[in-house]
Design a protein around this motif. Structure first.
Motif, PDB file in Angstrom:
ATOM      1  N   SER A 151       0.776  -1.326   0.045  1.00 43.09           N
ATOM      2  CA  SER A 151       0.251  -0.053  -0.172  1.00 43.09           C
ATOM      3  C   SER A 151       0.754   1.502  -0.027  1.00 43.09           C
ATOM      4  CB  SER A 151      -0.946   0.045   1.259  1.00 43.09           C
ATOM      5  OG  SER A 151      -1.597   1.036   1.363  1.00 43.09           O
ATOM      6  N   ALA A 152       1.907   1.231   0.741  1.00 38.52           N
ATOM      7  CA  ALA A 152       2.896   2.413   0.627  1.00 38.52           C
ATOM      8  C   ALA A 152       3.480   2.520  -0.513  1.00 38.52           C
ATOM      9  CB  ALA A 152       3.826   2.335   1.854  1.00 38.52           C
ATOM     10  N   ALA A 153       3.945   1.569  -1.047  1.00 36.42           N
ATOM     11  CA  ALA A 153       4.561   1.656  -2.600  1.00 36.42           C
ATOM     12  C   ALA A 153       3.634   2.133  -3.603  1.00 36.42           C
ATOM     13  CB  ALA A 153       5.190   0.367  -2.844  1.00 36.42           C
ATOM     14  N   ASP A 154       2.371   1.653  -3.444  1.00 40.32           N
ATOM     15  CA  ASP A 154       1.265   2.185  -4.554  1.00 40.32           C
ATOM     16  C   ASP A 154       1.112   3.777  -4.339  1.00 40.32           C
ATOM     17  OD1 ASP A 154       1.094  -0.254  -5.441  1.00 40.32           O
ATOM     18  OD2 ASP A 154      -0.951  -0.592  -4.194  1.00 40.32           O
ATOM     19  N   ARG A 155       1.097   4.145  -3.024  1.00 38.18           N
ATOM     20  CA  ARG A 155       0.913   5.501  -2.575  1.00 38.18           C
ATOM     21  C   ARG A 155       1.969   6.465  -2.911  1.00 38.18           C
ATOM     22  NH1 ARG A 155      -0.818   3.883   2.443  1.00 38.18           N
ATOM     23  NH2 ARG A 155       1.165   4.479   3.246  1.00 38.18           N
ATOM     24  N   LYS A 182       3.921   5.847  -5.605  1.00 37.90           N
ATOM     25  CA  LYS A 182       3.823   5.858  -6.818  1.00 37.90           C
ATOM     26  C   LYS A 182       2.809   6.718  -7.533  1.00 37.90           C
ATOM     27  CE  LYS A 182       5.361   0.859  -7.943  1.00 37.90           C
ATOM     28  NZ  LYS A 182       5.030  -0.305  -8.425  1.00 37.90           N
ATOM     29  N   SER A 183       1.987   6.676  -7.126  1.00 40.29           N
ATOM     30  CA  SER A 183       0.742   7.575  -7.341  1.00 40.29           C
ATOM     31  C   SER A 183       0.845   9.308  -7.065  1.00 40.29           C
ATOM     32  CB  SER A 183      -0.898   7.203  -6.594  1.00 40.29           C
ATOM     33  OG  SER A 183      -0.641   7.581  -5.218  1.00 40.29           O
ATOM     34  N   THR A 184       1.629   9.302  -6.037  1.00 38.36           N
ATOM     35  CA  THR A 184       2.150  10.693  -5.690  1.00 38.36           C
ATOM     36  C   THR A 184       3.073  10.945  -6.616  1.00 38.36           C
ATOM     37  OG1 THR A 184       1.777  10.338  -3.291  1.00 38.36           O
ATOM     38  CG2 THR A 184       3.126  12.020  -3.809  1.00 38.36           C
ATOM     39  N   ALA A 185       3.976  10.387  -7.078  1.00 41.65           N
ATOM     40  CA  ALA A 185       4.961  10.799  -7.962  1.00 41.65           C
ATOM     41  C   ALA A 185       4.311  10.907  -9.291  1.00 41.65           C
ATOM     42  CB  ALA A 185       5.898   9.434  -8.207  1.00 41.65           C
ATOM     43  N   ALA A 186       3.525   9.933  -9.708  1.00 41.37           N
ATOM     44  CA  ALA A 186       2.834  10.394 -11.024  1.00 41.37           C
ATOM     45  C   ALA A 186       2.148  11.663 -10.988  1.00 41.37           C
ATOM     46  CB  ALA A 186       1.880   8.993 -11.492  1.00 41.37           C
TER      47      ALA A 186
END
Length: 188
Positions: free
Chosen positions: A127-131, A133-137
């Motif tokens: 979940s932290a990795a997904d967050r 990635k989405s923040t970076a995108a």
């Protein structure tokens, strides 16, 4: 706050904004060579870790903090670079040992967990990795705001001189019995 204080505060703020804007236009001093950007350096480091690269990263030629403003000669800079090169291999070895110790620490801590706790840990990490990635995108998709030009603050309306005089007056001294003393009347 008197009108004079307001004007001086506004002038100081405007001067600070102009100084900051102008400092962005000044090139870095020649005492240090340009370092690679943090995002590129981080990406290279992560790529090397994933690939298991055992090669040493290219040394960055920088003088220590605050040395750049001392007016170092080229000979002094080269001497400092040589000294840093002597220590870089030791520092790399120690950092590698620290990374290995952190991995062992996490492994031993994870061994203590129960199966449901391990599953929850994996989910939390995912979940932290997904967050991230989405923040970076999202940051990549947002256009960078243009720096605003320093603007002069709007002039403040003229204040009533009597009101300013009242702001600067000291409180009236108290007469006997605690009642305020009367102000003398001035006849013009």
């Amino acid at each position: 706050m008197t009108n004079l204080h307001r004007k001086s505060a506004a002038t100081t703020a405007a001067a600070a904004m102009i100084a900051i804007a102008l400092s962005a236009l000044v090139p870095p001093s020649g005492a240090q060579e340009a370092a690679p950007s943090k995002s590129k350096a981080k990406a290279k480091t992560q790529t090397q870790k994933k690939a298991g690269a055992a090669t040493a990263p290219k040394a960055v030629r920088r003088v220590p903090m605050y040395f750049g403003g001392l007016g170092l000669s080229a000979e002094q800079r080269e001497s400092i670079y040589a000294i840093e090169a002597e220590y870089q291999s030791q520092i790399r070895d120690l950092e590698s040992q620290a990374d290995d110790l952190r991995e062992r620490l996490m492994s031993e801590c994870e061994d203590i967990l129960t199966a449901p706790q391990k599953k929850a840990l994996v989910e939390a990490r995912k979940s932290a990795a997904d967050r991230r990635k989405s923040t970076a995108a999202r940051r990549k998709a947002e256009p960078e705001p243009e720096p605003e030009a320093a603007t002069e603050p709007e002039p403040e309306p003229e204040a009533d001189p009597e009101a300013e005089a009242a702001d600067e007056e000291e409180p009236a001294p108290k007469a006997k019995g605690g009642a305020p003393a009367r102000k003398p009347v001035t006849i013009e």
